[in-house]
Design a protein around this motif. Structure first.
Motif, PDB file in Angstrom:
ATOM      1  N   ASP A 146      61.885 -28.386 -91.092  1.00 41.48           N
ATOM      2  CA  ASP A 146      61.931 -29.636 -91.847  1.00 41.48           C
ATOM      3  C   ASP A 146      60.607 -30.013 -92.495  1.00 41.48           C
ATOM      4  OD1 ASP A 146      60.797 -30.054 -89.369  1.00 41.48           O
ATOM      5  OD2 ASP A 146      61.597 -32.070 -89.117  1.00 41.48           O
ATOM      6  N   GLU A 173      73.718 -25.804 -84.227  1.00 46.41           N
ATOM      7  CA  GLU A 173      73.314 -27.204 -84.357  1.00 46.41           C
ATOM      8  C   GLU A 173      73.573 -28.008 -83.087  1.00 46.41           C
ATOM      9  OE1 GLU A 173      75.043 -28.941 -87.820  1.00 46.41           O
ATOM     10  OE2 GLU A 173      74.067 -27.546 -89.222  1.00 46.41           O
ATOM     11  N   GLN A 183      68.746 -30.545 -86.077  1.00 46.97           N
ATOM     12  CA  GLN A 183      68.356 -29.869 -87.317  1.00 46.97           C
ATOM     13  C   GLN A 183      69.596 -29.219 -87.900  1.00 46.97           C
ATOM     14  OE1 GLN A 183      65.387 -26.999 -86.004  1.00 46.97           O
ATOM     15  NE2 GLN A 183      66.900 -25.498 -85.384  1.00 46.97           N
ATOM     16  N   ASP A 187      69.024 -26.205 -93.406  1.00 49.58           N
ATOM     17  CA  ASP A 187      67.562 -26.313 -93.480  1.00 49.58           C
ATOM     18  C   ASP A 187      66.883 -25.119 -92.831  1.00 49.58           C
ATOM     19  OD1 ASP A 187      67.751 -28.720 -94.792  1.00 49.58           O
ATOM     20  OD2 ASP A 187      67.288 -29.957 -93.038  1.00 49.58           O
TER      21      ASP A 187
END
Length: 446
Positions: A146, A173, A183, A187
């Motif tokens: 991120d 996830e 997250q 990404d």
């Protein structure tokens, strides 16, 4: 009962403690009186040092994290921190003006939490204040999905970074959300595609096994997902649930599939052409082995060469003294230490106030632990040159562990066997001194 059943290293849990440094920071105490850095380094070799900068910021504190970091600081705090970092660097450089650096790394926290200007300021401190030639030495940095961007990647390439380590932990996830690190898979894949396509000589991916809800099959899934990006290195970390972390405060009952996951992960990576460097570290077999410099690069030996740390959470190592600022995990403790750091003047930065003095026995233990937990092992002749004794005479348990199948003596080296690597987190703490054990046990988390 057999000796194997009786010996505590084999009969108990393999997961006693991660020995990434000896002694651990929880064994550090206030130095009275403080030690001037010029004195601490006066008798030390200074021609082959490691320079480390710590950035104590990140976007979130993950549930498993016990590192020194604070999430989402405001811009003024970041600016004040970078200013203090430069002041500290100037004071340290004045104290050891002839220091020559052959390695540089930026850790955290998450260093790439900083914007491009902030990252440039960190590299400027290393180059313009500390005098490190970042295009002539290995340079590493840590990042997260991120916080990495194309602009930051371009800056890292331009400033000489050749190793990027990204903490992924899991490609599923629900598993990362369950450990307090939400997250998106999109990404993660975008960040890895960006880094893999950037051409860094070394891309490392960190993964964790033993996460809430994780199974051996989901663990293998994450490993295979990481392998799709052909990282030069992978670090496989067993989950530790520590005091004052999000998971540590949850009071959940933790299943322990870690050993089965370790074995599954090790088998998969060996089959994919990786070599095992330590319990946690795996490297593509065709790649350069970390820690062995090619002829064009200066040499660094973690057992023998020192480290200069800058920043709140950084440690510095001489042969006889390890020092840092105080250590905390809880938000109040971390913020207090950062506030103290920001207020320091050059004279305060020029002295070590918190640390651990390593006398001869502790120096031997550190050398041993920095060696026998890696596949290369401990070179007995080099140890004898350093200390004037044989390692097995100083540590008779080396022979005991050889009899138990955890170590072997081969071609002048004490090396861990595959069973020894598997139990590194039990084998390492066995060699802690009584003094270090008592200090660690007496540490009050804050």
């Amino acid at each position: 009962m057999t000796a194997t059943e009786l010996h505590p290293v084999l009969s108990g849990s393999p997961y006693r403690g991660y020995v990434y440094a000896y002694p651990h920071k929880t064994a550090y105490r206030r130095l009275d009186p403080p030690r001037p850095l010029a004195d601490a380094w006066a008798a030390e070799p200074r021609s082959g040092l490691f320079l480390y900068v710590h950035v104590p910021f990140c976007t979130m504190r993950c549930g498993f994290c016990n590192l020194f970091t604070t999430p989402n600081p405001n811009d003024p705090l970041v600016a004040l921190y970078l200013d203090a970092l430069r002041r500290q660097a100037e004071a340290v450089r004045d104290a050891i003006p002839d220091a020559r650096f052959v390695r540089f790394a930026v850790g955290g926290g998450t260093p790439t939490y900083l914007d491009e200007a902030g990252l440039a300021a960190v590299f400027d401190v290393a180059e313009r204040v500390m005098g490190a030639d970042l295009h002539a030495i290995p340079v590493g940095i840590e990042t997260s999905p991120d916080t990495i961007t194309a602009g930051k990647v371009a800056l890292l390439k331009a400033r000489g970074v050749d190793r990027v380590s990204i903490g992924i932990q899991s490609f599923i996830e629900s598993e990362t959300a369950g450990c307090g690190r939400p997250q998106s898979r999109a990404d993660v894949d975008a960040a890895l595609s960006l880094l893999a396509g950037a051409g860094f000589p070394t891309l490392n991916v960190d993964l964790i096994y033993g996460l809430p809800g994780q199974t051996i099959e989901t663990w293998r899934y994450s490993l295979r997902a990481a392998l799709a990006y052909r990282p030069q290195e992978l670090y496989l970390y067993p989950l530790y649930v520590r005091p004052l972390t999000g998971l540590g405060r949850s009071h959940k009952h933790w299943d322990d599939p870690r050993l089965a996951c370790y074995r599954a992960g090790r088998g998969l990576l060996l089959a994919e052409g990786y070599e095992q460097v330590s319990m946690r570290m795996f490297r593509r077999a065709e790649g350069e082995r970390r820690g062995v410099s090619p002829p064009c690069l200066p040499h660094y030996c973690c057992q023998e060469d020192g480290m200069v740390g800058l920043g709140c959470g950084a440690r510095s190592y001489t042969r006889g003294l390890h020092y840092s600022l105080d250590y905390a995990v809880g938000p109040k403790g971390v913020k207090g230490i950062i506030a103290d750091y920001l207020a320091r003047d050059p004279a305060e930065f020029a002295a070590a106030e918190h640390g651990f003095v390593l006398h001869a026995d502790e120096q031997r233990r550190r050398y041993l632990l920095q060696s026998i937990l890696n596949a290369d092992g401990l070179e007995a002749a080099r140890y004898a040159v350093r200390f004037g004794t044989e390692p097995a005479d100083d540590f008779p348990d080396l022979r005991t562990f050889a009899e138990l199948g955890l170590l072997m003596y081969d071609a002048g080296r004490w090396r861990p066997t595959s069973a020894g690597l598997e139990r590194s987190d039990a084998l390492g703490p066995w060699f802690f001194s009584p003094t270090v054990r008592d200090l660690m046990a007496g540490y009050e988390p804050k």
